[in-house]
Design an enzyme around this catalytic site. Structure first.
Site, PDB file in Angstrom:
ATOM      1  N   LYS A 125      -6.767 -11.052  -8.206  1.00 55.28           N
ATOM      2  CA  LYS A 125      -8.326 -11.384  -7.039  1.00 55.28           C
ATOM      3  C   LYS A 125      -9.291 -10.654  -7.290  1.00 55.28           C
ATOM      4  O   LYS A 125      -8.776  -9.439  -7.384  1.00 55.28           O
ATOM      5  CB  LYS A 125      -7.899 -11.773  -5.429  1.00 55.28           C
ATOM      6  CG  LYS A 125      -8.267 -12.663  -4.358  1.00 55.28           C
ATOM      7  CD  LYS A 125      -7.541 -12.644  -3.374  1.00 55.28           C
ATOM      8  CE  LYS A 125      -8.435 -11.301  -2.470  1.00 55.28           C
ATOM      9  NZ  LYS A 125      -7.971 -11.516  -0.762  1.00 55.28           N
ATOM     10  N   LYS A 156       1.071  -0.832  -0.092  1.00 54.28           N
ATOM     11  CA  LYS A 156       0.348   0.333  -0.018  1.00 54.28           C
ATOM     12  C   LYS A 156       0.914   1.828  -0.163  1.00 54.28           C
ATOM     13  O   LYS A 156       0.890   2.182  -0.467  1.00 54.28           O
ATOM     14  CB  LYS A 156      -1.303   0.092   1.675  1.00 54.28           C
ATOM     15  CG  LYS A 156      -2.645  -1.034   1.519  1.00 54.28           C
ATOM     16  CD  LYS A 156      -2.629  -0.837   2.327  1.00 54.28           C
ATOM     17  CE  LYS A 156      -3.584  -2.125   2.285  1.00 54.28           C
ATOM     18  NZ  LYS A 156      -5.011  -1.629   3.350  1.00 54.28           N
ATOM     19  N   LYS A 190     -12.184  -4.926  -4.453  1.00 55.50           N
ATOM     20  CA  LYS A 190     -12.890  -3.561  -4.198  1.00 55.50           C
ATOM     21  C   LYS A 190     -11.708  -2.563  -5.179  1.00 55.50           C
ATOM     22  O   LYS A 190     -11.810  -1.491  -5.210  1.00 55.50           O
ATOM     23  CB  LYS A 190     -12.370  -3.342  -2.880  1.00 55.50           C
ATOM     24  CG  LYS A 190     -13.401  -3.444  -1.678  1.00 55.50           C
ATOM     25  CD  LYS A 190     -13.669  -3.015  -0.263  1.00 55.50           C
ATOM     26  CE  LYS A 190     -15.162  -3.845   0.481  1.00 55.50           C
ATOM     27  NZ  LYS A 190     -14.495  -3.075   1.726  1.00 55.50           N
TER      28      LYS A 190
END
Ligand code: TRP
Length: 336
Positions: free
Chosen positions: A199, A113, A202
């Protein structure tokens, strides 16, 4: 002996998609009567990346409504909002002071991140796993349902608990319980509709990559129509050359409730033109009751707030007890 305690949380960012539902929430719902469950909305974690104050509260209520719409049952499950219980941030601070910095610096999710965010990395992002440890340890949870991406955070939680127990506890009387991962059943890892090796997420910029729980029948229809497939005729599971095929069959399997053997047989000679309408149909039908319950719940915000108030009261009782124990062993003066 009482039931084992299960705890998990989801951040109120973006909307829930089929990956969240089939990979997590549906499993919680199916197993809930075996356990004493705590499921919360991780709104404190949600501000570790840039967020919009305009939407935080709405997304919190929306996620609570989705929990209920998916079938979480208040007879077995306590639903609450993380920020409503100040013990979470308070324990996180105490744990901060016993957690070595280099334990956090090696967290994979932090590194990923941080890389994405470039200059704009706040301390909360680094500290995220300590808050998560507080979430879990406050409730002395036995089991935490985790996906691959959260395993390292659960390991860290165990390390932090063990360190506190070792530094401040008695050998035969641990202060905090070390939680175990509750591994999800096989086949529940849902992949993106645009790339069967990634995957469903979101944070994928492409809406086409996922089916959201609140997508309309039209949206579902269009996404399935345009999703990535391959030119091979005849559909089969477990072919490493055909990740999209495996993923779409898995979705069909999970949403139709059929067995793998039945789906294997049913689809063995099918082409995509035959399969896609079938998949679309089961998806729309499976999601319809969830969407109806969701709409119903969202039209009664007061009832939803009452659920969260009750959840907060129940959860706070446990959280406060643990927090007091930890403050005691750390030597804090108790207020009168
Ligand atoms: N980090 C989790 C996620 O993004 C959310 C979360 C926060 C959580 N606190 C938790 C999950 C405690 C399990 C237990 O998926």
């Amino acid at each position: 002996m009482g039931k084992q305690r299960v705890l998990s949380g989801v951040q109120p960012t973006g909307t829930l998609h089929l990956g969240n539902y089939l990979g997590a929430i549906r499993n919680w719902v199916e197993a809930q009567s075996q356990y004493e469950n705590y499921f919360f909305i991780a709104d404190l974690h949600a501000i570790t990346v840039p967020h919009d104050p305009e939407h935080l509260a709405d997304q919190t209520y929306s996620l609570a409504a989705l929990y209920l719409a998916c079938g979480l049952d208040l007879n077995h499950t306590t639903i609450f909002v993380q920020s409503h219980i100040s013990a979470h941030t308070e324990l996180a601070w105490l744990l901060n002071c016993i957690t070595p910095l280099n334990w956090l610096e090696r967290m994979i999710q932090f590194k990923e991140k941080a890389l994405k965010q470039g200059e704009n990395v706040n301390i909360g992002l680094l500290d995220y796993p300590v808050l998560q440890a507080a979430d879990i340890l406050l409730y002395q949870a036995d089991l935490v349902p985790v996906g691959e991406d959260q395993k390292q955070h659960l390991e860290l939680t165990r390390d932090i608990a063990a360190r506190l127990n070792f530094q401040y506890g008695q050998q035969d009387q641990p202060i905090l319980k070390l939680p175990e991962p509750l591994i999800r059943p096989e086949g529940a890892r849902i992949m993106s509709l645009t790339d069967g090796t990634n995957k469903m997420s979101k944070s994928d910029p492409s809406e086409q990559s996922r089916i959201n729980l609140l997508d309309t029948p039209d949206q579902i229809h269009n996404k399935i129509k345009r999703c990535k497939t391959d030119p091979v005729r005849g559909l089969s599971f477990d072919d490493p050359q055909r990740p999209e095929c495996h993923n779409l069959l898995t979705l069909y399997l999970l949403m139709s409730g059929k067995t793998k053997a039945a789906v294997t047989q049913e689809c063995a000679d099918m082409g995509w033109g035959q399969f896609k309408p079938l998949l679309t149909e089961v998806m729309i039908e499976d999601l319809r009751p969830i969407q109806e319950r969701y709409t119903e719940l969202m039209t009664h915000p007061r009832d939803l707030q009452a659920v969260l108030k009750k959840g907060r009261d129940q959860a706070a009782a446990i959280a406060t007890t643990t927090l007091t124990t930890v403050k005691d062993v750390l030597g804090y003066a108790r207020p009168l």
